[in-house]
Write a protein that holds these residues in place. Structure first.
Motif, PDB file in Angstrom:
ATOM      1  N   ARG A  61       0.830  -1.196   0.000  1.00  0.00           N
ATOM      2  CA  ARG A  61       0.000   0.000   0.000  1.00  0.00           C
ATOM      3  C   ARG A  61       0.869   1.252   0.000  1.00  0.00           C
ATOM      4  NH1 ARG A  61      -3.929   0.586   5.013  1.00  0.00           N
ATOM      5  NH2 ARG A  61      -1.893   0.631   6.022  1.00  0.00           N
ATOM      6  N   GLU A  62       1.980   1.217   0.738  1.00  0.00           N
ATOM      7  CA  GLU A  62       2.872   2.378   0.802  1.00  0.00           C
ATOM      8  C   GLU A  62       3.513   2.658  -0.556  1.00  0.00           C
ATOM      9  OE1 GLU A  62       2.001   0.791   4.640  1.00  0.00           O
ATOM     10  OE2 GLU A  62       2.933  -0.184   2.903  1.00  0.00           O
ATOM     11  N   GLU A  80       0.814   4.184  -2.828  1.00  0.00           N
ATOM     12  CA  GLU A  80       0.531   5.569  -2.417  1.00  0.00           C
ATOM     13  C   GLU A  80       1.654   6.508  -2.832  1.00  0.00           C
ATOM     14  OE1 GLU A  80      -0.134   5.221   1.747  1.00  0.00           O
ATOM     15  OE2 GLU A  80      -2.245   4.628   1.542  1.00  0.00           O
ATOM     16  N   VAL A  84       1.317   7.178  -6.547  1.00  0.00           N
ATOM     17  CA  VAL A  84       0.173   8.045  -6.832  1.00  0.00           C
ATOM     18  C   VAL A  84       0.484   9.486  -6.440  1.00  0.00           C
ATOM     19  CG1 VAL A  84      -2.234   8.516  -6.241  1.00  0.00           C
ATOM     20  CG2 VAL A  84      -1.491   6.169  -6.649  1.00  0.00           C
ATOM     21  N   ARG A  85       1.130   9.695  -5.289  1.00  0.00           N
ATOM     22  CA  ARG A  85       1.483  11.069  -4.883  1.00  0.00           C
ATOM     23  C   ARG A  85       2.372  11.733  -5.921  1.00  0.00           C
ATOM     24  NH1 ARG A  85       2.142   8.858   0.292  1.00  0.00           N
ATOM     25  NH2 ARG A  85       4.399   8.701  -0.049  1.00  0.00           N
ATOM     26  N   ARG A 107       0.264  12.519  -9.080  1.00  0.00           N
ATOM     27  CA  ARG A 107      -0.739  13.573  -8.899  1.00  0.00           C
ATOM     28  C   ARG A 107      -0.126  14.955  -8.715  1.00  0.00           C
ATOM     29  NH1 ARG A 107      -5.202  10.511  -4.982  1.00  0.00           N
ATOM     30  NH2 ARG A 107      -6.277   9.409  -6.692  1.00  0.00           N
ATOM     31  N   THR A 113      -5.965   8.009 -10.966  1.00  0.00           N
ATOM     32  CA  THR A 113      -6.258   7.117  -9.845  1.00  0.00           C
ATOM     33  C   THR A 113      -5.094   6.165  -9.628  1.00  0.00           C
ATOM     34  OG1 THR A 113      -7.262   5.360 -11.165  1.00  0.00           O
ATOM     35  CG2 THR A 113      -8.692   7.214 -10.520  1.00  0.00           C
ATOM     36  N   SER A 114      -5.156   5.425  -8.527  1.00  0.00           N
ATOM     37  CA  SER A 114      -4.105   4.448  -8.264  1.00  0.00           C
ATOM     38  C   SER A 114      -4.077   3.377  -9.342  1.00  0.00           C
ATOM     39  CB  SER A 114      -4.318   3.805  -6.892  1.00  0.00           C
ATOM     40  OG  SER A 114      -5.596   3.192  -6.804  1.00  0.00           O
ATOM     41  N   ASP A 128      -3.444  -5.991   2.361  1.00  0.00           N
ATOM     42  CA  ASP A 128      -3.314  -4.550   2.159  1.00  0.00           C
ATOM     43  C   ASP A 128      -2.506  -4.211   0.910  1.00  0.00           C
ATOM     44  OD1 ASP A 128      -4.786  -3.916   4.377  1.00  0.00           O
ATOM     45  OD2 ASP A 128      -3.059  -3.769   5.714  1.00  0.00           O
TER      46      ASP A 128
END
Length: 373
Positions: free
Chosen positions: A186-187, A190, A193-194, A197, A204-205, A359
């Motif tokens: 998940r990390e 994320e 994605v950061r 973006r 989106t992811s 996760d």
């Protein structure tokens, strides 16, 4: 067995002699008794006309837990095989200890993966004692006039949609493919994605992960010399007013992401993710009708043999991504708990399935085995 039910050319798209059936494996800590599962299945089938005469269920106790590789897990299925009178959906419960695995194998001529999971969810609800499922529909909307561009040849139209007519296909074997499995925490997702973006806030992811996988698998030897083929499977049930949410049939179809040979190699990951997002957002009923009309035209002019020869262009030198991490596994609770692990075993050349692992997300990509290996 299925002659009494009508099937569109879309339903035959992925059901040729070179296509293995949909194969989903769901692993449980606990499972209900065999009698409860069989009784629930009998209550569920009346709502699924395509399945009523096409399903078999086998419950096998005392199975040894297989290893995690897909070759070993193939034994958890009673695989659907072509031939008159044979079931087109085979369910196998392999029990190890109090739990086990539900292996579901279904021909694409009946429907897509969303259809299969919808059926299994209805079965699970019935076993839990809830009301029987409402009847599902397999009826497609009427094709509008002008769904195809008459100024182009059939081959040109197929190419624009990301398909090609190939030679008569050989029988597809598991041994012809290898699986490359990549896990993304998940990390990690994320962080990707950061970064994307920061310049492309709309992505989106799923877009970012698809772009990352394209970068990973796009064959460099073909850069600049072959038309790049990146496809994203899109579920057209998501188009308002086009199909009912419970539509049972093939509605998950590949959307071709427009890329020039130069862009395929030079777009940054955020730019590529934005291109994917734009294509998904532009998906419309017009796309669906064009696919439907194309498949019907292939069947009209070349028969079922033509549909059997039809392949996604991505199988040669691209990547086709199917994000099935959206499946809600909690719906597959037969009253003893939802599955803790989900796996997909159907290999297709240069096809990537994104699945959930706790996760994390995993990308399972089937690649042609190099000759001689």
């Amino acid at each position: 067995m299925m002659d009494s039910l009508s099937h569109s050319a879309l339903d035959g798209l992925f059901a040729g002699p070179d296509d293995l059936p949909i194969e989903f494996a769901f692993f449980y800590e606990r499972l209900p008794e065999a009698e409860l599962l069989a009784e629930g299945l009998a209550r569920t089938l009346p709502a699924f006309p395509r399945l009523q005469a096409a399903v078999s269920l086998r419950d096998v106790p005392g199975v040894e837990l297989p290893s995690d590789d897909k070759v070993s897990r193939a034994g958890l299925f009673d695989v659907v095989e072509p031939g008159p009178g044979r079931p087109l959906c085979r369910l196998k419960v392999s029990r190890f200890g109090a739990g086990g695995c539900l292996g579901a194998s279904m021909s694409h001529v009946l429907g897509d993966g969303v259809s299969l999971v919808g059926f299994l969810s209805a079965w699970a609800r019935s076993v839990r004692g809830q009301a029987p499922a409402a009847p599902v529909s397999s009826e497609l909307p009427t094709l509008p006039a002008g769904a195809l561009d008459g100024s182009r040849s059939l081959e040109e139209e197929l190419g624009r949609a990301g398909f090609r007519l190939g030679p008569p296909p050989p029988h597809r074997r598991r041994e012809d493919f290898t699986w490359d499995i990549r896990r993304f925490s998940r990390e990690e997702v994320e962080a990707l994605v950061r970064e994307a973006r920061a310049s492309q806030p709309q992505v989106t992811s799923a877009d970012v992960l698809a772009a990352f996988l394209w970068r990973l698998y796009h064959p460099p030897v073909l850069e600049g010399t072959a038309e790049p083929e990146l496809g994203i499977v899109f579920d057209f049930r998501r188009i308002p007013g086009l199909l009912p949410a419970s539509y049972f049939g093939t509605a998950g179809l590949p959307l071709r992401v427009p890329l020039s040979p130069r862009e395929a190699s030079t777009l940054s990951l955020p730019e590529l993710a934005a291109r994917i997002r734009a294509r998904l957002q532009s998906a419309s009923a017009t796309d669906f009708f064009r696919y439907h009309a194309l498949m019907e035209e292939v069947r009209r002019t070349q028969g079922q043999e033509g549909l059997d020869r039809l392949n996604a262009s991505a199988e040669d030198h691209g990547l086709l991504i199917n994000n099935i991490s959206r499946f809600d596994l909690s719906l597959l609770d037969f009253g003893t708990g939802a599955p803790h692990t989900f796996d997909v075993l159907t290999p297709k050349s240069r096809m990537c399935f994104i699945v959930t692992r706790g996760d994390s997300l995993e990308a399972h990509t089937s690649l042609p085995r190099a000759s001689g290996s």
